[in-house]
Design an enzyme around this catalytic site. Structure first.
Site, short mmCIF file in Angstrom:
data_model
loop_
_atom_site.label_atom_id
_atom_site.label_comp_id
_atom_site.label_asym_id
_atom_site.label_seq_id
_atom_site.Cartn_x
_atom_site.Cartn_y
_atom_site.Cartn_z
N ARG A 18 9.03 21.97 -0.29
CA ARG A 18 7.73 21.57 -0.88
C ARG A 18 7.87 20.73 -2.15
O ARG A 18 6.94 20.61 -2.93
CB ARG A 18 6.87 22.80 -1.17
CG ARG A 18 6.53 23.57 0.09
CD ARG A 18 5.28 24.39 -0.08
NE ARG A 18 4.99 25.08 1.16
CZ ARG A 18 5.46 26.28 1.46
NH1 ARG A 18 6.24 26.93 0.61
NH2 ARG A 18 5.17 26.84 2.62
N LYS B 245 4.99 6.32 -4.91
CA LYS B 245 4.63 6.18 -3.49
C LYS B 245 5.92 6.33 -2.67
O LYS B 245 6.86 5.55 -2.85
CB LYS B 245 4.01 4.82 -3.21
CG LYS B 245 2.56 4.73 -3.58
CD LYS B 245 1.97 3.42 -3.07
CE LYS B 245 0.50 3.31 -3.45
NZ LYS B 245 -0.06 2.00 -3.09
N GLU C 35 7.20 -10.20 -5.61
CA GLU C 35 6.44 -9.12 -6.28
C GLU C 35 6.24 -9.43 -7.76
O GLU C 35 5.22 -9.07 -8.35
CB GLU C 35 7.15 -7.77 -6.10
CG GLU C 35 7.26 -7.28 -4.65
CD GLU C 35 6.02 -6.53 -4.14
OE1 GLU C 35 4.99 -6.52 -4.83
OE2 GLU C 35 6.11 -5.97 -3.03
N LYS D 272 3.00 -2.13 -14.12
CA LYS D 272 2.93 -1.05 -13.12
C LYS D 272 2.71 0.30 -13.81
O LYS D 272 1.90 1.12 -13.34
CB LYS D 272 4.21 -1.03 -12.28
CG LYS D 272 4.18 0.03 -11.18
CD LYS D 272 4.12 -0.53 -9.82
CE LYS D 272 3.81 0.53 -8.79
NZ LYS D 272 4.52 0.36 -7.54
N GLU E 295 -4.45 5.89 -6.54
CA GLU E 295 -5.10 4.70 -5.99
C GLU E 295 -6.57 4.93 -5.61
O GLU E 295 -7.03 4.61 -4.51
CB GLU E 295 -4.31 4.19 -4.77
CG GLU E 295 -4.59 2.72 -4.48
CD GLU E 295 -3.61 2.11 -3.49
OE1 GLU E 295 -2.40 2.13 -3.76
OE2 GLU E 295 -4.08 1.65 -2.45
N ARG F 55 -5.43 0.85 -9.06
CA ARG F 55 -4.09 0.71 -8.46
C ARG F 55 -4.11 -0.14 -7.19
O ARG F 55 -3.11 -0.77 -6.84
CB ARG F 55 -3.48 2.09 -8.18
CG ARG F 55 -2.06 1.97 -7.66
CD ARG F 55 -1.29 3.28 -7.66
NE ARG F 55 0.06 3.06 -7.15
CZ ARG F 55 1.03 3.93 -7.17
NH1 ARG F 55 0.82 5.13 -7.72
NH2 ARG F 55 2.22 3.66 -6.68
N ASN G 258 -1.87 -4.10 -4.55
CA ASN G 258 -1.65 -4.44 -3.14
C ASN G 258 -2.06 -5.86 -2.80
O ASN G 258 -2.27 -6.18 -1.62
CB ASN G 258 -2.38 -3.45 -2.24
CG ASN G 258 -1.76 -2.08 -2.30
OD1 ASN G 258 -0.55 -1.94 -2.22
ND2 ASN G 258 -2.58 -1.06 -2.48
N HIS H 137 -0.78 -7.58 0.34
CA HIS H 137 -0.15 -6.57 1.19
C HIS H 137 -0.85 -6.35 2.53
O HIS H 137 -0.22 -5.96 3.50
CB HIS H 137 -0.02 -5.25 0.44
CG HIS H 137 1.12 -5.24 -0.55
ND1 HIS H 137 1.20 -6.15 -1.58
CD2 HIS H 137 2.22 -4.46 -0.67
CE1 HIS H 137 2.31 -5.92 -2.29
NE2 HIS H 137 2.94 -4.89 -1.75
N HIS I 83 1.55 -6.61 5.36
CA HIS I 83 1.90 -5.49 6.25
C HIS I 83 1.66 -5.88 7.70
O HIS I 83 2.40 -5.45 8.60
CB HIS I 83 1.10 -4.25 5.89
CG HIS I 83 1.55 -3.59 4.62
ND1 HIS I 83 0.85 -2.58 4.02
CD2 HIS I 83 2.64 -3.80 3.84
CE1 HIS I 83 1.48 -2.19 2.92
NE2 HIS I 83 2.56 -2.93 2.80
N HIS J 282 9.98 -7.36 3.17
CA HIS J 282 8.68 -7.00 2.61
C HIS J 282 8.20 -8.06 1.61
O HIS J 282 7.04 -8.51 1.67
CB HIS J 282 8.78 -5.63 1.94
CG HIS J 282 7.53 -5.21 1.23
ND1 HIS J 282 6.34 -4.99 1.88
CD2 HIS J 282 7.28 -5.01 -0.09
CE1 HIS J 282 5.41 -4.65 1.00
NE2 HIS J 282 5.96 -4.66 -0.20
N1 GLY Z 1 3.26 -1.18 -4.41
C1 GLY Z 1 1.96 -0.87 -4.77
C2 GLY Z 1 1.81 0.45 -5.46
O1 GLY Z 1 2.80 1.07 -5.79
O2 GLY Z 1 0.72 0.90 -5.68
#
Ligand code: GLY
Length: 367
Positions: free
Chosen positions: A118, A140, A182, A224, A234, A238, A242, A245, A249, A262
């Site tokens: 956990r 993330k 990025e 960040k 998010e 946040r 993206n 993205h 994606h 990526h």
């Molecule tokens: N890569 C986007 C984030 O970490 O929210």
């Protein structure tokens, strides 16, 4: 130099950015509660850096798992291999995982740390530019599903990030440029002055001037850290991280994971977002050109692959985690340095972007 801090109260953690940090035992020791440590890495990074990490961990009980690396290994199977070692070695809840490598290693190792018993602690030691500026910070973690990127995962913050900019010297040209996507993204989504700085210093960044790379990592991590401190899960701001993205994606999943890196997919996605914003007059054509021009100068793709039709894009984009009730939501620029997450865009303009921003291109995208 003082570390940056991701300010999450009693889960706050430092981000160390600088040269020759990987082997510094004093950076690891304060964050290790017990004597058991599992280092997760990939074969290339193991050859370059694993011995230094082992030495820094001193006389602790250190095990390692070496993944194949690459987006195709970002699977539940890779998580399972890590968990198997933790179980076989009888690692307990005071054990720690060290994620030594790029974004895939960090995401997979972080997810294994999130679910083992956990949740146990983990330290991120990112060795690619992309991982140093983005994926190692913010908690993330997770893996891909054949039908969609990052569909299985958890928020689980590391206890420390050690970004050794010396590691960038051995990065492949393609990985360096993918990481720059990025970095450019932060300029577009948050900080117009940083965008200007990247434009002015791109040649030095491509030449791997370590001082410039360290400045780009530090500013990206500052942004960040600020965003994640405000909105860990998010629920709001946040999502702006993206930018590019949702398009990106779709490219990664549609072209089979690993074919486009990526960062390459994010570069194309950022150009597509700028194109769409310009079509709706949210930004000027000149600003869209600046974004696309910088991405091209970095040797990155400024459009998606012709192999994906507009319908393919729409189908894949509808699976994005930001979609609500099947409705696509996109992060779009309102200016260089300002973005918004919205479902309120003109679908005809999106159709125009998906038609226009495709080309018969294959990685790598530079000579
Ligand atoms: N890569 C986007 C984030 O970490 O929210």
């Amino acid at each position: 130099m003082q570390p940056l801090v991701v300010d999450l109260g009693d889960r706050a953690y430092p981000i160390h950015v600088g040269s020759d940090l990987i082997g510094r035992s004093d950076l690891y020791a304060p964050h290790l509660a017990g004597l058991q440590v599992l280092v997760v890495t990939d074969a290339t990074v193991a050859d370059l850096h694993l011995d230094r990490v082992r030495r820094a961990l001193g006389n602790r009980e250190v095990a390692s798992v070496v993944l194949a690396g690459g987006e195709a290994d970002k699977t539940l199977d890779a998580v399972s291999r890590i968990v198997d070692v933790l179980v076989e070695r009888r690692f307990n809840r005071s054990a720690a995982v060290v994620a030594l490598g790029g974004g895939v290693v960090g995401d997979v190792a972080g997810f294994a740390a999130a679910v083992y018993q956990r949740g146990i602690r983990y330290i991120q030691v990112p060795t690619t530019l992309l991982a140093q500026v983005d994926s190692s910070v913010g908690g993330k973690t997770g893996v891909n599903h054949p039908r969609g990127k990052n569909l299985v995962g958890a928020f689980h913050q590391p206890v420390c990030v050690i970004a050794d900019t010396g590691a960038l010297a051995t990065l492949s040209e393609r990985e360096l440029r993918a990481g720059l996507a990025e970095v450019i993204k932060y300029g577009v989504l948050w900080d117009a002055e940083f965008f200007d700085w990247i434009e002015a210093n791109l040649d030095g960044l491509l030449a791997r001037d370590e001082g410039l790379l360290a400045r780009s990592v530090r500013r990206s991590c500052e942004i960040k850290a600020e965003v994640v401190s405000q909105d860990e899960r998010e629920a709001g701001v946040r999502a702006r991280l993206n930018l590019g993205h949702t398009f990106g994606h779709a490219i990664e999943a549609g072209m089979e994971y690993g074919h486009w890196l990526h960062g390459e997919a994010v570069a194309a996605g950022t150009c597509m977002a700028a194109d769409l914003a310009a079509r709706m007059n949210w930004i000027s054509a000149a600003d869209a050109d600046r974004v696309q021009g910088l991405i091209r100068r970095a040797g990155l793709p400024d459009r998606g692959p012709a192999a994906l039709s507009p319908d393919d894009f729409l189908r894949l984009m509808a699976r994005d985690k930001k979609a609500v009730d099947g409705g696509i939501r996109l992060v779009l620029p309102r200016a260089i340095g300002d973005t918004v997450l919205t479902g309120d865009f003109d679908p005809r303009a999106l159709a125009g972007t998906l038609e226009a921003c495709r080309a018969d291109i294959e990685p790598p995208f530079f000579d």
